[in-house]
Design an enzyme around this catalytic site. Structure first.
Site, PDB file in Angstrom:
ATOM      1  N   LYS A   1     -15.756 -41.593   3.348  1.00 30.65           N
ATOM      2  CA  LYS A   1     -16.443 -40.298   3.519  1.00 30.65           C
ATOM      3  C   LYS A   1     -17.969 -40.509   3.508  1.00 30.65           C
ATOM      4  O   LYS A   1     -18.443 -41.521   3.999  1.00 30.65           O
ATOM      5  CB  LYS A   1     -16.027 -39.312   2.431  1.00 30.65           C
ATOM      6  CG  LYS A   1     -14.513 -39.226   2.259  1.00 30.65           C
ATOM      7  CD  LYS A   1     -14.138 -38.028   1.435  1.00 30.65           C
ATOM      8  CE  LYS A   1     -12.666 -38.107   1.091  1.00 30.65           C
ATOM      9  NZ  LYS A   1     -12.113 -36.824   0.741  1.00 30.65           N
TER      10      LYS A   1
ATOM     11  N   GLU B   1     -11.897 -32.111   6.167  1.00 28.37           N
ATOM     12  CA  GLU B   1     -13.274 -31.718   5.831  1.00 28.37           C
ATOM     13  C   GLU B   1     -14.044 -31.344   7.099  1.00 28.37           C
ATOM     14  O   GLU B   1     -14.876 -30.442   7.093  1.00 28.37           O
ATOM     15  CB  GLU B   1     -13.970 -32.852   5.051  1.00 28.37           C
ATOM     16  CG  GLU B   1     -13.441 -32.920   3.619  1.00 28.37           C
ATOM     17  CD  GLU B   1     -13.454 -34.306   2.998  1.00 28.37           C
ATOM     18  OE1 GLU B   1     -14.097 -35.216   3.545  1.00 28.37           O
ATOM     19  OE2 GLU B   1     -12.789 -34.477   1.953  1.00 28.37           O
TER      20      GLU B   1
ATOM     21  N   GLY C   1      -8.867 -35.157  -2.744  1.00 30.31           N
ATOM     22  CA  GLY C   1      -9.979 -35.179  -3.694  1.00 30.31           C
ATOM     23  C   GLY C   1      -9.776 -34.263  -4.888  1.00 30.31           C
ATOM     24  O   GLY C   1     -10.712 -33.982  -5.622  1.00 30.31           O
TER      25      GLY C   1
HETATM   26  C1  PEP Z   1      -9.206 -38.394   2.299  1.00 26.50           C
HETATM   27  O1  PEP Z   1     -10.381 -38.109   2.251  1.00 26.50           O
HETATM   28  O2  PEP Z   1      -8.703 -38.635   3.404  1.00 26.50           O
HETATM   29  C2  PEP Z   1      -8.448 -38.457   1.052  1.00 26.50           C
HETATM   30  C3  PEP Z   1      -7.149 -38.569   1.119  1.00 26.50           C
HETATM   31  O3  PEP Z   1      -9.164 -38.380  -0.124  1.00 26.50           O
HETATM   32  P1  PEP Z   1      -8.615 -38.621  -1.625  1.00 26.50           P
HETATM   33  O4  PEP Z   1      -7.782 -39.877  -1.599  1.00 26.50           O
HETATM   34  O5  PEP Z   1      -9.843 -38.770  -2.460  1.00 26.50           O
HETATM   35  O6  PEP Z   1      -7.795 -37.434  -1.972  1.00 26.50           O
END
Ligand code: PEP
Length: 252
Positions: free
Chosen positions: A11, A97, A173
């Site tokens: 990210k 996102e 997240g």
């Molecule tokens: C992602 O951003 O694709 C994701 C799965 O994040 P996290 O593993 O932090 O939930």
């Protein structure tokens, strides 16, 4: 038998020092012959990642690409041709996102998907429902609409050269993970939707699970028959944790 893929989505995280340290940690992982591994650094660090990881099997991906496949007057964007030129092989298309906060609509994502494939950049199409959609029993409808938007507009054949990531938005997240059974139910649904149009593509396509995957829940998730690895956010920022998830994938 499908190969597993463990992919890290960094990210908008990292700075010069932390990225250097993370890359140094990744170089020291023990390679698993039967598992593919990839990272998606912020665009700023793609070139450094390609150089640092050039003697490893780690595949480099981008987190997004422009709707135009080649260089153009599009301030702030990056073309698939430019990503390929510096060594990217994969690109995330439609991370939640971007869908929810950055205006990536289904019609924009069709253009991005097309632009990526036009340059032989393999799209990782991210799909998934929000918490509210799950509570309203709309999970399958949302998945169907996100997937059909690509399959119906571009044709089923484009999925022969793509990866799907099922990422329930409520699990990204948040520390909340879909149970292995909840994830398997949706993965199997995704595969059946594709199979209605092309059985061979459905059997071959990798479907990753994403949403708070960590070393302590990866084993149970990866044990599910239709889960072909993970798209890992937070836990991919730590080389030891990411390496542990990658090793677990090697045990499937
Ligand atoms: C992602 O951003 O694709 C994701 C799965 O994040 P996290 O593993 O932090 O939930």
């Amino acid at each position: 038998m499908r190969r597993l893929l463990v992919a890290g989505n960094w990210k908008m995280h990292g700075n010069s020092a932390s990225v250097k340290a993370l890359l140094a940690g990744l170089v020291n992982l023990t390679w698993q012959q039967q598992v593919d591994i990839a990272v998606f650094p912020p665009a700023l660090f793609i070139v450094e990642a390609v150089q640092s990881l050039k003697d490893t099997p780690i595949i480099i991906g981008a987190q997004d690409c422009a709707i135009e496949s080649k260089e153009a007057a599009l301030t702030g964007e990056i073309a698939a041709s430019q990503l390929v030129d510096v060594g990217c092989q994969l690109v995330l298309i439609g991370h939640s996102e971007r869908r929810l906060l950055l205006g990536d609509t289904d019609s924009i994502l069709i253009e991005k998907f097309k632009a990526a494939q036009a340059q032989q950049l393999k799209p990782v199409l991210c799909i998934g429902e929000t918490q509210q959609q799950r509570e309203n029993n709309q999970t399958f409808a949302v998945i169907t609409s996100q997937l059909n938007s690509i399959m119906d507009t571009l044709s089923i054949d484009v999925l022969a050269n793509a990866i799907i990531a099922y990422e329930p938005v409520w699990a990204i997240g948040t520390g909340l993970t879909a149970t292995p059974e909840q994830a398997q139910e949706v993965h199997s649904f995704i595969r059946s939707l594709i199979a209605e149009k092309n059985e061979a593509i459905a059997q071959k396509i990798q479907i990753l699970y994403g949403g708070s995957v960590k070393a302590d829940n990866a084993q149970a998730l990866f044990a599910m028959p239709d889960i072909d690895g993970g798209l890992i956010g937070g836990a991919s920022l730590n080389a030891d944790e990411f390496g542990a998830i990658y090793r677990i994938a090697g045990n499937k």
